[in-house]
Design an enzyme around this catalytic site. Structure first.
Site, PDB file in Angstrom:
ATOM      1  N   ASP A   7      48.622  47.561  35.336  1.00  9.69           N
ATOM      2  CA  ASP A   7      47.922  48.660  35.987  1.00  9.69           C
ATOM      3  C   ASP A   7      47.854  49.870  35.069  1.00  9.69           C
ATOM      4  O   ASP A   7      46.809  50.516  34.933  1.00  9.69           O
ATOM      5  CB  ASP A   7      48.613  49.038  37.297  1.00  9.69           C
ATOM      6  CG  ASP A   7      48.449  47.987  38.381  1.00  9.69           C
ATOM      7  OD1 ASP A   7      47.802  46.955  38.113  1.00  9.69           O
ATOM      8  OD2 ASP A   7      48.983  48.180  39.490  1.00  9.69           O
TER       9      ASP A   7
ATOM     10  N   GLU B 259      45.144  41.561  34.761  1.00  8.71           N
ATOM     11  CA  GLU B 259      43.788  42.107  34.719  1.00  8.71           C
ATOM     12  C   GLU B 259      43.420  42.695  33.364  1.00  8.71           C
ATOM     13  O   GLU B 259      42.349  42.414  32.835  1.00  8.71           O
ATOM     14  CB  GLU B 259      43.611  43.183  35.793  1.00  8.71           C
ATOM     15  CG  GLU B 259      42.206  43.777  35.824  1.00  8.71           C
ATOM     16  CD  GLU B 259      41.924  44.608  37.057  1.00  8.71           C
ATOM     17  OE1 GLU B 259      41.186  45.598  36.926  1.00  8.71           O
ATOM     18  OE2 GLU B 259      42.434  44.268  38.146  1.00  8.71           O
TER      19      GLU B 259
END
Length: 368
Positions: free
Chosen positions: A32, A262
């Site tokens: 993140d 991600e």
């Protein structure tokens, strides 16, 4: 909570720029924060003044070791005494500090409040992108939050891609870069990078992989767990923590990239090399449909055998199906996977990038 001075990895802010506040909490991994840092750095590079607020700034010592003009990285707690900027980005549902929200609501001019969500190829992303959430009670009363969803088509928020990225990748000399770092393959070896969660099925992967590979292991559990599992004709090198810029160059230099989460997932797609994604495991099983949606989207134009092989490999690597001959075949034959990876990158690169879309979404540039 680590209090890393802005000067150690980010430059002081410059007056007369639109100010963005980006909030990020570090939960159990640094992905993140990696996404937020890339966004903050890209915004600063396009002329914005950016403050990145996080409850753990310690990874910036290796993610971004040199200052970035226009970017200040600040402890989460210090936001309680800050005046909000023009745009406030709440990333991944991290919940803004109440004192900061109260300051947003009290301002004569309300900032644009954007909730940046996780990336997915699932259909709900298109339905949810751009939705508004008026705030009727509490310290946020009178404000409006809008949801911004990254994605893989023009009906979503796109992917992070800084200007000049594809040109830099295509001009990169991977063999020379690996040699300069002491990670060069010997004659006949191909090279892969491996960034994986602790539950990765390493033994099954190595068995399917076969000989003739140099594995460059990113920091994490596999650095200790994988070497004893190596098969004949395989060798491994444990890498140090790399800056985001050098991690990108690693991806550009390899024949195959194994990534997770991600941030590395997106960067591997820009690398234009065959990529195997280990999706973040969720107890409710939501990772399965999310993986399937991405495979359906990214492999839609692939030849049928390639699509079948990489589907089998992706499910096996993520513990969603047994290892079989199709999964092994995907690893043994990269000759068709490589051109498809470049074609997929070209398809993505034809779309506007996430930062440009986010600026337009916030009403700070032209477009919609």
């Amino acid at each position: 909570m680590p209090d890393l001075p802005a000067e150690s990895s980010c430059a002081a802010q410059t007056p007369d720029r639109l100010t963005w506040d980006i909030f990020c909490r570090v939960i159990d991994n640094y992905g993140d924060l990696g996404v937020c840092l890339r966004l903050a750095r890209d915004l600063a590079g396009r002329g914005a003044q950016v403050r990145l607020w996080s409850d753990d700034l310690s990874p910036l010592s290796w993610m971004q070791p040199t200052p970035v003009e226009g970017l200040a990285c600040l402890p989460w707690a210090d936001s309680a005494r800050a005046a909000p900027g023009d745009v406030v980005v709440e990333t991944f549902g991290c919940d803004l500090p109440e004192a900061f929200i109260a300051a947003m609501a009290a301002g004569a001019v309300k900032p644009a409040w954007i909730n940046l969500e996780y990336l997915s190829a699932e259909s709900y992303v298109e339905r949810s992108h751009g939705l508004k959430s008026p705030q009727f009670s509490g310290p946020a009363a009178g404000l409006e939050k809008r949801f911004f969803y990254p994605g893989f088509n023009e009906r979503t928020g796109g992917l992070l891609r800084e200007p000049g990225l594809i040109r830099a990748i295509d001009g990169h000399d991977g063999a020379a870069w690996l040699a300069d770092h002491g990670w060069a393959p010997v004659a006949g070896e191909r090279v892969l990078s491996l960034f994986a969660y602790p539950h990765a099925p390493l033994a099954s992967f190595l068995e399917a992989l076969g000989p003739g590979w140099l594995l460059l292991l990113c920091p994490g559990a596999p650095q200790q767990e994988l070497p004893p599992l190596l098969r004949t004709g395989q060798r491994a090198i444990a890498l140090p923590h790399l800056s985001q810029a050098d991690y990108d160059r690693l991806l550009w230099s390899c024949d195959l990239n194994l990534v997770r989460g991600e941030d590395s997932f997106v960067r591997a797609q820009w690398a234009g090399r065959p990529m195997l994604w280990q999706i973040y495991f969720q107890d409710d099983g939501a990772h399965g449909p999310k993986l399937e949606a991405f495979l359906a989207r990214s492999m839609a134009e692939a030849p049928a055998p390639l699509r079948a092989h990489w589907h089998a490999l992706s499910l096996a690597w993520n513990g969603l199906a047994p290892w079989n001959s199709q999964a092994a075949q995907a690893l043994r034959d990269l000759t068709t996977a490589a051109p498809h990876a470049r074609a997929w990158r070209a398809e993505l690169a034809a779309l506007p990038d996430l930062t440009a879309r986010l600026q337009a979404f916030a009403g700070l540039s032209g477009g919609a």
